[in-house]
Motif scaffolding. Structure first.
Motif, PDB file in Angstrom:
ATOM      1  N   THR A  57      -3.717  41.797  72.792  1.00 48.83           N
ATOM      2  CA  THR A  57      -4.693  40.252  71.646  1.00 48.83           C
ATOM      3  C   THR A  57      -3.536  39.061  71.825  1.00 48.83           C
ATOM      4  OG1 THR A  57      -3.020  41.703  70.695  1.00 48.83           O
ATOM      5  CG2 THR A  57      -5.607  42.647  70.843  1.00 48.83           C
ATOM      6  N   VAL A  58      -3.731  38.000  71.462  1.00 46.03           N
ATOM      7  CA  VAL A  58      -3.135  37.197  71.517  1.00 46.03           C
ATOM      8  C   VAL A  58      -3.302  36.595  69.636  1.00 46.03           C
ATOM      9  CG1 VAL A  58      -1.680  34.213  71.884  1.00 46.03           C
ATOM     10  CG2 VAL A  58      -3.066  36.474  73.556  1.00 46.03           C
ATOM     11  N   VAL A 321       3.130  29.399  66.688  1.00 49.65           N
ATOM     12  CA  VAL A 321       4.243  30.393  67.484  1.00 49.65           C
ATOM     13  C   VAL A 321       3.442  31.212  68.011  1.00 49.65           C
ATOM     14  CG1 VAL A 321       6.144  31.423  67.735  1.00 49.65           C
ATOM     15  CG2 VAL A 321       5.760  29.789  66.035  1.00 49.65           C
ATOM     16  N   ARG A 322       2.895  31.207  69.640  1.00 46.46           N
ATOM     17  CA  ARG A 322       1.777  32.416  70.122  1.00 46.46           C
ATOM     18  C   ARG A 322       3.269  33.608  69.647  1.00 46.46           C
ATOM     19  NH1 ARG A 322       0.851  34.299  74.246  1.00 46.46           N
ATOM     20  NH2 ARG A 322      -1.747  34.006  75.563  1.00 46.46           N
ATOM     21  N   GLY A 323       1.776  34.574  70.180  1.00 43.25           N
ATOM     22  CA  GLY A 323       2.443  36.539  70.328  1.00 43.25           C
ATOM     23  C   GLY A 323       1.341  37.043  70.609  1.00 43.25           C
ATOM     24  N   THR A 370      -5.059  31.151  72.815  1.00 44.74           N
ATOM     25  CA  THR A 370      -5.010  32.275  72.396  1.00 44.74           C
ATOM     26  C   THR A 370      -5.193  33.057  73.462  1.00 44.74           C
ATOM     27  OG1 THR A 370      -6.906  32.385  71.240  1.00 44.74           O
ATOM     28  CG2 THR A 370      -5.331  32.515  69.658  1.00 44.74           C
ATOM     29  N   VAL A 371      -5.726  32.886  74.793  1.00 46.57           N
ATOM     30  CA  VAL A 371      -6.230  33.372  75.896  1.00 46.57           C
ATOM     31  C   VAL A 371      -5.121  34.404  75.996  1.00 46.57           C
ATOM     32  CG1 VAL A 371      -7.277  33.465  78.463  1.00 46.57           C
ATOM     33  CG2 VAL A 371      -7.460  31.520  76.439  1.00 46.57           C
ATOM     34  N   PRO A 372      -5.053  35.937  76.682  1.00 48.72           N
ATOM     35  CA  PRO A 372      -4.660  36.594  77.070  1.00 48.72           C
ATOM     36  C   PRO A 372      -4.177  36.958  78.525  1.00 48.72           C
ATOM     37  CG  PRO A 372      -6.653  37.438  76.391  1.00 48.72           C
ATOM     38  CD  PRO A 372      -6.964  36.964  76.268  1.00 48.72           C
ATOM     39  N   ASP A 373      -2.946  36.466  78.089  1.00 47.71           N
ATOM     40  CA  ASP A 373      -1.754  36.704  80.109  1.00 47.71           C
ATOM     41  C   ASP A 373      -2.296  37.967  80.220  1.00 47.71           C
ATOM     42  OD1 ASP A 373      -0.391  36.363  81.418  1.00 47.71           O
ATOM     43  OD2 ASP A 373       1.023  34.987  80.587  1.00 47.71           O
ATOM     44  N   ARG A 374      -2.803  38.759  80.960  1.00 47.44           N
ATOM     45  CA  ARG A 374      -2.478  39.682  81.624  1.00 47.44           C
ATOM     46  C   ARG A 374      -1.032  39.981  83.044  1.00 47.44           C
ATOM     47  NH1 ARG A 374      -5.854  44.849  81.902  1.00 47.44           N
ATOM     48  NH2 ARG A 374      -3.955  46.091  83.536  1.00 47.44           N
ATOM     49  N   ALA A 375      -0.593  39.310  83.671  1.00 48.38           N
ATOM     50  CA  ALA A 375       0.159  38.705  84.020  1.00 48.38           C
ATOM     51  C   ALA A 375       1.511  39.435  82.758  1.00 48.38           C
ATOM     52  CB  ALA A 375       0.427  38.145  85.089  1.00 48.38           C
TER      53      ALA A 375
END
Ligand SMILES: Cc1cc2nc3c(=O)[nH]c(=O)nc-3n(C[C@H](O)[C@H](O)[C@H](O)COP(=O)(O)OP(=O)(O)OC[C@H]3O[C@@H](n4cnc5c(N)ncnc54)[C@H](O)[C@@H]3O)c2cc1C
Length: 391
Positions: A57-58, A321-323, A370-375
């Motif tokens: 989740t983002v 601030v993205r998390g 808000t796109v999840p970053d799988r890496a």
């Protein structure tokens, strides 16, 4: 959010370095009549592996350089009490901030009050309005678990990205302290409830060597305020250190801290149930401009729209601030947290949480994607998993 605890509470824990070496890993084994070296701290092995990831989740923290907006504004015939912009501390300041907003709203003399927003701030303010004798309707575009607040780490971190250091004036510090203490206090009343909405946990900051304990990347940009140790240090239990050989995580150095953790699923449901039991009403509603508040019957409103206030009120001071959180299948026997190489692990009962927190609080700053970053998710899990590989 957690990285503050990771980098600050863990790295500056009282007596951190002094206590190193004070532990004795030797024990007299019962019945053996001899001493034998063995770990004194046994942590249940964590089953951390990328195949156990359930969700990534983002969300964006609503950061304001000057801190939360807690002001009263006239919008047409309505009185709007703002209560937004709590950065990475929304859950941790919610009750205290809501108390201030409640006092402003009740001072209007109105007893039918609208709360716009159903996140951490909206829910806790609504409940306090009810306790003060108001009839409350929450109007919100999204409800839990679809609000940003539901995507938080779930730790008591009251000075996480709360404002820039240069804006932490004496007056701000006083208000902050009031909010932090009142919220901490209120959380104690949720301990021991069915479903464990709130609990204390032990968390271990893990270091590969004793020398890197006080690491923290320098950044030329303005510093974020650090208030917790200065103003509410008495609420932080003393830390303890474990040297190699005195624990089960290999040749590493550990520092243990005790933290307040929120199992947000149960906690939010508890708040919603309390609000309903007190006669609260909820309506799904979206507002595109403050002028649309005119259609509400209530004359006094709380604006608890969080990051949404940036668009709704055109408030460009709200910085995203993205998390990103990586969630994993819960593990009942794991009730401790970890912090290792800028990755935090929180043992939430409603799903384990792994998070890359970066070198400093500018990690994710200004990023509203808000796109999840799988890496990144796999990096977080693998980093923590490495602590349990053939130790
Ligand atoms: C990754 C991450 C981890 C975090 N971890 C922690 C932590 O461990 N501890 C902590 O204390 N804080 C943490 N935070 C910060 C915390 O999540 C926020 O400060 C908090 O969620 C803000 O709550 P809010 O109620 O203001 O906003 P939100 O939760 O965003 O709620 C806003 C509400 O307003 C509604 N709304 C918005 N705009 C409109 C509109 N135009 N019309 C109608 N309704 C509208 C929304 O639908 C929603 O109901 C974290 C944040 C992130 C991103």
């Amino acid at each position: 959010m957690h990285n503050r605890i990771g980098r600050r509470a863990f790295l500056t824990g009282a007596g951190a370095v002094a206590a190193l070496g004070a532990l004795d890993a030797c024990r007299l084994l019962p019945g053996s009549g001899r001493t034998h070296s063995q770990p004194t701290l046994q942590l249940s092995p964590l089953r951390a592996s990328v195949d156990r990831i359930t969700r990534i989740t983002v969300c964006t923290r609503p950061f304001r350089a000057e801190g939360p907006r807690l002001e009263v504004e006239k919008v047409g015939a309505k009185t709007v009490v703002h209560n937004y912009g709590h950065g990475g501390s929304g859950w941790s300041l919610s009750w205290g901030s809501g108390a201030i907003a409640t006092a402003h709203a009740m001072a209007t003399g109105e007893r039918d009050i609208a709360v716009i927003g159903c996140g951490a701030l909206g829910l806790t303010t609504a409940l306090q309005l009810q306790r003060a004798g108001a009839r409350v309707t929450i109007y919100a575009r999204e409800l839990p678990p679809d609000v940003r607040s539901s995507l938080a780490t779930g730790l008591y971190t009251p000075d996480s990205r709360i404002c820039l250091e240069k804006h932490a004036t004496p007056a701000f510090k006083q208000t902050w302290q009031q909010m932090a203490r009142q919220t901490f206090d209120t959380y104690q009343s949720f301990l021991g409830l069915a479903g464990t909405p709130v609990e204390f946990i032990d968390s271990y900051a893990v270091y590969d060597d004793a020398a890197n304990r006080r690491r923290g990347a320098a950044d030329a940009r303005p510093a974020f305020a650090e208030l917790q140790r200065e103003l509410t240090g008495d609420l932080i239990p003393r830390s303890a250190d474990f040297q190699p050989g005195s624990h089960s995580l290999g040749q590493r150095w550990l520092q243990r801290n005790t933290q307040l953790m929120f199992n947000l699923t149960t906690y939010t449901r508890t708040l919603l149930a309390d609000f309903a039991a007190n006669g609260g009403r909820i309506e799904i509603a979206e507002f595109h401009a403050p002028g649309e508040f005119a259609r509400l019957k209530e004359k006094t409103l709380i604006n608890a729209t969080g990051y949404g206030a940036r668009a709704l009120f055109g408030d460009q001071s709200v910085i995203p601030v993205r998390g990103q959180l990586t969630r994993m299948i819960p593990q009942a026997d794991v009730s401790y947290g970890l912090f290792y190489r800028n990755v935090s692990f929180v043992p939430r009962r409603d799903g384990l949480v792994f998070q890359v927190v970066g070198d400093n609080d500018y990690y994710g700053y200004g990023d509203d994607t808000t796109v999840p970053d799988r890496a990144e998710a796999e990096r977080a899990v693998n980093s923590i998993a490495s602590l349990f590989a053939a130790t």
